[in-house]
Design a protein around this motif. Structure first.
Motif, mmCIF file in Angstrom:
data_model
loop_
_atom_site.group_PDB
_atom_site.id
_atom_site.type_symbol
_atom_site.label_atom_id
_atom_site.label_comp_id
_atom_site.label_asym_id
_atom_site.label_seq_id
_atom_site.Cartn_x
_atom_site.Cartn_y
_atom_site.Cartn_z
ATOM 1 N N ARG A 264 4.571 -12.433 -5.501
ATOM 2 C CA ARG A 264 5.103 -11.339 -4.586
ATOM 3 C C ARG A 264 4.268 -9.972 -4.834
ATOM 4 O O ARG A 264 4.089 -9.068 -4.098
ATOM 5 N N PRO A 265 3.987 -9.697 -6.139
ATOM 6 C CA PRO A 265 3.273 -8.315 -6.228
ATOM 7 C C PRO A 265 1.931 -8.346 -5.934
ATOM 8 O O PRO A 265 1.594 -7.116 -5.189
ATOM 9 N N VAL A 266 1.254 -9.359 -5.699
ATOM 10 C CA VAL A 266 0.025 -9.486 -4.742
ATOM 11 C C VAL A 266 0.291 -9.170 -3.403
ATOM 12 O O VAL A 266 -0.420 -8.352 -2.723
ATOM 13 N N LEU A 267 1.465 -10.051 -2.899
ATOM 14 C CA LEU A 267 1.511 -9.577 -1.516
ATOM 15 C C LEU A 267 2.167 -8.130 -1.126
ATOM 16 O O LEU A 267 1.685 -7.623 -0.206
ATOM 17 N N LEU A 268 2.971 -7.598 -2.263
ATOM 18 C CA LEU A 268 3.322 -6.018 -1.982
ATOM 19 C C LEU A 268 1.933 -5.276 -1.916
ATOM 20 O O LEU A 268 1.828 -4.210 -1.393
ATOM 21 N N LEU A 269 1.139 -5.622 -3.014
ATOM 22 C CA LEU A 269 -0.109 -4.740 -3.211
ATOM 23 C C LEU A 269 -0.816 -4.962 -1.800
ATOM 24 O O LEU A 269 -1.581 -3.886 -1.611
ATOM 25 N N GLY A 270 -1.165 -5.875 -1.230
ATOM 26 C CA GLY A 270 -2.063 -6.352 -0.134
ATOM 27 C C GLY A 270 -1.262 -5.295 1.037
ATOM 28 O O GLY A 270 -2.079 -4.626 1.782
ATOM 29 N N ALA A 271 0.200 -5.641 1.367
ATOM 30 C CA ALA A 271 0.748 -4.672 2.365
ATOM 31 C C ALA A 271 0.609 -3.181 2.158
ATOM 32 O O ALA A 271 0.575 -2.522 3.112
ATOM 33 N N LEU A 272 0.690 -2.728 0.872
ATOM 34 C CA LEU A 272 0.466 -1.422 0.673
ATOM 35 C C LEU A 272 -0.724 -0.874 0.924
ATOM 36 O O LEU A 272 -0.923 0.115 1.576
ATOM 37 N N ALA A 273 -1.720 -1.560 0.553
ATOM 38 C CA ALA A 273 -3.052 -1.211 0.766
ATOM 39 C C ALA A 273 -3.432 -1.110 2.295
ATOM 40 O O ALA A 273 -3.988 -0.581 2.662
ATOM 41 N N MET A 274 -3.016 -2.304 2.810
ATOM 42 C CA MET A 274 -3.169 -2.408 4.182
ATOM 43 C C MET A 274 -2.378 -1.191 4.988
ATOM 44 O O MET A 274 -3.054 -0.611 5.902
ATOM 45 N N LEU A 366 6.399 -1.484 7.956
ATOM 46 C CA LEU A 366 7.872 -2.206 7.649
ATOM 47 C C LEU A 366 7.633 -3.402 6.906
ATOM 48 O O LEU A 366 8.580 -3.979 6.215
ATOM 49 N N ALA A 367 6.474 -4.165 6.978
ATOM 50 C CA ALA A 367 6.150 -5.340 6.054
ATOM 51 C C ALA A 367 6.186 -5.143 4.789
ATOM 52 O O ALA A 367 6.608 -5.982 3.656
ATOM 53 N N LEU A 368 5.878 -3.892 4.233
ATOM 54 C CA LEU A 368 5.548 -3.103 2.886
ATOM 55 C C LEU A 368 7.121 -3.283 2.338
ATOM 56 O O LEU A 368 7.533 -3.596 1.055
ATOM 57 N N LEU A 369 8.187 -2.755 3.315
ATOM 58 C CA LEU A 369 9.520 -2.589 2.781
ATOM 59 C C LEU A 369 10.089 -3.938 2.769
ATOM 60 O O LEU A 369 11.009 -4.345 2.002
ATOM 61 N N LEU A 370 10.031 -5.108 3.373
ATOM 62 C CA LEU A 370 10.387 -6.214 3.578
ATOM 63 C C LEU A 370 10.090 -7.312 2.378
ATOM 64 O O LEU A 370 10.650 -7.949 2.199
ATOM 65 N N VAL A 371 8.729 -7.229 2.103
ATOM 66 C CA VAL A 371 8.442 -7.921 0.952
ATOM 67 C C VAL A 371 9.288 -7.799 -0.430
ATOM 68 O O VAL A 371 9.184 -8.712 -1.034
#
Length: 421
Positions: A264-274, A366-371
């Protein structure tokens, strides 16, 4: 678009087939279909026939990759799931990088397609040798087929040097465990489940929906970053090699951080950078220097690749075994739907590119918040039933180093448990 839509249909339909007929059966059937359709594609006599065959061929390849991904994940213990998943992705990148060289040697697209079908046909050896690609024991146990599972686990035990007739601890855990002695729930027939049963869950359906939305965003925004990386006329497959190279970098990044930080942190970091990269490109393209735009585009593309891989891995680890094929197929299909929207960026006047970029930049925020609502799956056993998947509620973002991972957190009081047929 025809190839991407084919991958979308194949992921959804053959993913459901994985849960009904088994991982191996869908893998072999997809392999046969991919070989025949690939050869037919090389012999297509008209453009409409070529488009239709490409759609069907893409669907067969999607089923092949999905069945292989799920079976590989279910055969691994928790510490090794990430490594084997990333290794499979790196082999895919290697094939992507070798394909232009094969095209240069072939000099004709029909010959290239025929060679591709020939290579796929060589994999039919898996059909005649079940030991090379056995059925998933996890799926067999989850659907109430302990006799077949016991036979496969006995073969594993023999290959690993454990005597299946010995009454040692290893044999007990592999061949005569408690799960293998339990009869199938509801009778002697296998019990199959549908992805529509997610409607009766309180958490599992939300996890699948969030991961599907994240995959859709990653697949759709990739075209915007690629266009920003190559603002002028690209030369010699430049976007192709850039995308493949950054995909390899994203896979290595996930391998290095997925077990250390968690999925989950990796997905969150990817969504943030994206999200940050897409917003900065959207607002600063007329003002920022070209080297800054190129760096932001590369960062965004790398982040989207890493987030896409993390979404697929997390979806496979939080969805239950009884519907893992169909659930993961829907998540991957959402990503292919986003990629199929890429031709919108080529509309005259680049208006399509601007609208495409605005839409998926909004989705990235929006994906950043949902993750943040997703559970962590690192170190946990794969959920078997819908009830097990429904117990995977949101966990703390960071876990203290040196402490064991906690068992799945039950749903809060007052929420209905999952219903199972």
């Amino acid at each position: 678009m025809s190839r991407r839509l084919g991958w979308l249909l194949g992921s959804v339909l053959l993913g459901a087939g994985c849960d009904r007929f088994g991982r191996r059966a869908v893998f072999v059937a997809s392999l046969v279909l991919a070989t025949g359709l690939g050869a037919s594609e090389a012999l297509a006599a008209s453009f409409p026939a070529l488009v239709a065959l490409r759609l069907l061929h893409g669907g067969a390849l999607a089923g092949l990759g999905l069945a292989l991904y799920v079976a590989r994940l279910e055969l691994c213990d928790p510490p090794h799931r990430l490594a084997f998943s990333v290794a499979g992705g790196l082999f895919s990148v290697l094939g992507t990088l070798l394909l232009p060289g094969l095209a240069l040697l072939a000099q004709d697209w029909r010959l290239l397609q025929g060679l591709s079908a020939l290579v796929t046909g060589l994999l039919l050896l898996f059909w005649g040798f079940p030991s090379l690609f056995p059925e998933s024991p996890c799926w067999l146990l989850a659907t109430g087929q302990p006799a077949r599972a016991r036979k496969i686990l006995g073969h594993f035990a023999g290959a690993g040097g454990v005597d299946p007739e010995d009454s040692s601890e290893e044999e007990s855990s592999l061949a005569t465990g408690t799960e293998l002695d339990l009869p199938a729930a509801g009778g002697p027939w296998p019990q199959y489940h549908s992805v529509l049963e997610l409607r009766h869950t309180c958490v599992a359906w939300r996890n699948g929906l969030i991961l599907g939305f994240s995959s859709l965003t990653c697949g759709g925004i990739r075209a915007s970053f690629l266009r920003s990386l190559t603002p002028r006329e690209p030369t010699f497959y430049q976007p192709y090699f850039l995308g493949a190279g950054l995909e390899a970098g994203a896979s290595v990044f996930l391998l290095l951080t997925g077990n250390r930080w968690g999925r989950r942190p990796v997905l969150l970091l990817g969504a943030l950078a994206m999200g940050l990269a897409s917003l900065l490109l959207l607002a600063g393209t007329p003002y920022l220097p070209e080297w800054t735009l190129l760096c932001l585009s590369a960062l965004g593309l790398l982040a989207s690749q890493a987030a896409s891989a993390a979404s697929a891995l997390l979806a496979a680890e939080v969805l239950p075994t009884v519907i893992r094929g169909a659930g993961l197929g829907l998540v991957l299909g959402a990503g292919f739907l986003g990629q199929a929207a890429a031709p919108l960026a080529d509309l005259p006047g680049r208006r399509g590119f601007f609208l495409h970029h605005v839409l998926f930049a909004s989705f990235a925020v929006l994906a950043l918040l949902l993750v943040l609502l997703l559970p962590e799956s690192r170190g946990r056993a794969l959920p078997v039933s819908l009830r097990d998947a429904d117990r995977l509620c949101r966990a703390p973002l960071r876990h203290p180093a040196g402490l064991p991972l906690l068992p799945p957190i039950p749903c809060p009081a007052g929420q209905p448990p999952a219903q199972e047929s």
